[in-house]
Scaffold this active site. Structure first.
Site, PDB file in Angstrom:
ATOM      1  N   HIS A   1      40.057  40.197  47.405  1.00 43.67           N
ATOM      2  CA  HIS A   1      40.544  40.368  46.022  1.00 43.67           C
ATOM      3  C   HIS A   1      41.404  41.631  45.959  1.00 43.67           C
ATOM      4  O   HIS A   1      42.347  41.763  46.709  1.00 43.67           O
ATOM      5  CB  HIS A   1      39.335  40.388  45.084  1.00 43.67           C
ATOM      6  CG  HIS A   1      39.619  40.371  43.610  1.00 43.67           C
ATOM      7  ND1 HIS A   1      40.817  40.034  43.061  1.00 43.67           N
ATOM      8  CD2 HIS A   1      38.797  40.663  42.550  1.00 43.67           C
ATOM      9  CE1 HIS A   1      40.747  40.105  41.737  1.00 43.67           C
ATOM     10  NE2 HIS A   1      39.538  40.483  41.392  1.00 43.67           N
ATOM     11  N   HIS A  40      46.321  32.503  47.986  1.00 48.31           N
ATOM     12  CA  HIS A  40      45.797  32.694  46.621  1.00 48.31           C
ATOM     13  C   HIS A  40      44.969  31.472  46.251  1.00 48.31           C
ATOM     14  O   HIS A  40      45.302  30.356  46.617  1.00 48.31           O
ATOM     15  CB  HIS A  40      46.951  32.863  45.615  1.00 48.31           C
ATOM     16  CG  HIS A  40      46.537  33.502  44.343  1.00 48.31           C
ATOM     17  ND1 HIS A  40      45.944  32.795  43.329  1.00 48.31           N
ATOM     18  CD2 HIS A  40      46.568  34.790  43.933  1.00 48.31           C
ATOM     19  CE1 HIS A  40      45.669  33.617  42.339  1.00 48.31           C
ATOM     20  NE2 HIS A  40      46.023  34.833  42.670  1.00 48.31           N
ATOM     21  N   ASP A  76      49.749  41.500  46.269  1.00 47.29           N
ATOM     22  CA  ASP A  76      49.346  42.653  47.074  1.00 47.29           C
ATOM     23  C   ASP A  76      50.304  42.911  48.235  1.00 47.29           C
ATOM     24  O   ASP A  76      50.398  44.040  48.725  1.00 47.29           O
ATOM     25  CB  ASP A  76      47.911  42.453  47.597  1.00 47.29           C
ATOM     26  CG  ASP A  76      46.915  42.406  46.460  1.00 47.29           C
ATOM     27  OD1 ASP A  76      46.088  41.483  46.408  1.00 47.29           O
ATOM     28  OD2 ASP A  76      46.997  43.288  45.573  1.00 47.29           O
TER      29      ASP A  76
END
Ligand code: SDX
Length: 385
Positions: free
Chosen positions: A228, A267, A318
């Site tokens: 995460h 994802h 990210d």
């Protein structure tokens, strides 16, 4: 219960409504209270997006000025929070520092009735708490990085808005406009993303009528994991392992042979790319040009093209945000705390939404342990049956 009815990881399970944001993998889009996140990132200060998430509408000038004034009143690092952080080992992970700081703020906020029956707080109290946490987190994150570098606290500056002041408190230098803009965009892109693991954690805690600080503390624990929020830190670790673009292929050969997860890619909801990546990549590109770091551009592009061509798995937010924070000068360990500072706005919007129309979140489980059995010689007491 058949195997097919188990939804491991709640994948694909719709558990409730939310009006805070809409993630649409079909159109690869993300709306905050109806506005495309790309438009918000290109036109708004982070303060206005925080207001939007909490209130459902963008602020008027007067409302924005009021929020800015309230945020300025709570920017300084509180003495008891600093003292608590100073008790932690210098090599504590910054996510644990921030989690501890939020716990101290929560335990020190005795405005509630003191009993668990008052823990959940009124909507007005929770909005005030949300703004205070949002205002206090930059000082906490900045202090963590400076403490590790044996640097003193930098006091906030009222003449700087949220993003510029965050950079000022971290680096103690007048931040450049191009850096402030890239950082502001990252704060907007990280702010909210429907029922991700940390937000859902906050909603579960809120659903028991526990308090907002407990919910945010739990969310920080969930965000820390590399599957995460911890992924933005992990992206820099793998980029450092690879070193340069010409080492991507052999590195990836080994990593995939070892069945490693390549951080910054993939994802649970988006399967053909993360809607936020183009906006964050554009911000990264401005930083690459500003700092003259074409080597970063080459490594980024090579790893992306190699991994996408081999596995058909695309970058998530990210992947560009890690190198962007590295170029700005944040320690790699500071990256996920930056995610907290942004996502606290989304978390608290969801906490208030959950509290407003609550139902205790308590799913079922299918038992697959040993069959019922009994203690040898035990004679049941009729009163206990
Ligand atoms: C965030 O939910 C959100 O909205 C989160 C977030 C937010 O804003 O709140 O968007 C922020 O957390 C983004 C994700 C950051 N995490 C990472 O970058 C860590 C690396 N990514 C993977 O761990 C993975 O992609 C997940 C956990 C993000 C999603 O995984 P899923 O949906 O559970 O899919 P999966 O793990 O079941 O993968 C399906 C297949 C598997 O192969 P098989 O075992 O079936 O052969 O794809 C493979 C996986 O091994 N796979 C990867 C991979 N991602 C998926 N293989 C290598 N590297 C990867 N990154």
């Amino acid at each position: 219960m058949t195997e097919t009815e188990i939804k491991k990881g709640l994948a694909g399970v719709v558990v409730d409504y939310t009006a805070v944001s809409k993630v649409n993998p079909e159109t690869n889009s993300l709306l905050y209270r109806g506005y495309p996140v790309q438009e918000l990132a290109a036109t708004q200060p982070f303060e206005a997006v925080a207001y939007l998430l909490w209130h459902g509408e963008l602020p008027t000038e007067a409302q924005l000025a009021e929020l800015r004034a309230e945020e300025r009143r709570h920017r300084s690092l509180a003495e008891n929070v600093k003292a608590a952080i100073d008790l932690l080992p210098l090599d504590s992970h910054p996510m644990d520092e921030v989690r501890t700081a939020v716990s101290v703020i929560g335990a020190s906020d005795v405005t509630g009735g003191g009993s668990v029956l008052d823990a959940s707080g009124s909507p007005e109290e929770n909005l005030a708490r949300s703004i205070r946490l949002y205002a206090a987190l930059p000082a906490i994150v900045a202090y963590g990085q400076r403490r590790r570098r044996a640097l003193d606290v930098v006091e906030p500056r009222d003449d700087l808005d949220y993003s510029a002041n965050f950079l000022w408190m971290t680096f103690g230098e007048e931040p450049e406009e191009i850096v402030v803009d890239a950082f502001n965009r990252s704060m907007i892109l990280y702010a909210e993303h429907s029922f991700n693991a940390s937000t859902f954690t906050a909603r579960v805690i809120t659903s028991t009528l526990s308090d907002l600080y407990s919910a945010v503390t739990g969310a920080i624990g969930a965000l820390k994991g590399p599957l995460h929020g911890g992924a933005n830190e992990a992206v820099l670790h793998i980029m450092s392992e690879i070193g340069s673009a010409d080492n991507v292929v052999p590195w990836l050969d080994r990593a995939l042979a070892e069945k490693r997860k390549i951080m910054g890619f993939g994802h649970r909801v988006y399967k053909k790319g993360d809607s936020r990546v183009p906006t964050m990549k554009a911000a990264l590109d401005t930083l690459i040009e500003h700092y003259g770091r074409q080597d970063v551009a080459e490594l980024y592009a090579k790893l992306e093209s190699e991994f996408v061509s081999r596995k058909g798995i695309y970058p998530n937010l990210d992947y560009p945000s890690g190198p962007a924070y590295n170029l700005i000068g944040f320690d790699t360990l500071t990256f996920t705390p930056l995610f907290i500072a942004s996502r606290v706005t989304g978390w608290t919007a969801h906490i208030m939404e959950q509290a407003a129309s609550n139902a205790l979140i308590r799913p079922l489980s299918a038992y697959n342990g040993v069959d019922e059995r009994h203690i040898a010689g035990y004679v049941p007491d009729a009163a206990t049956l």
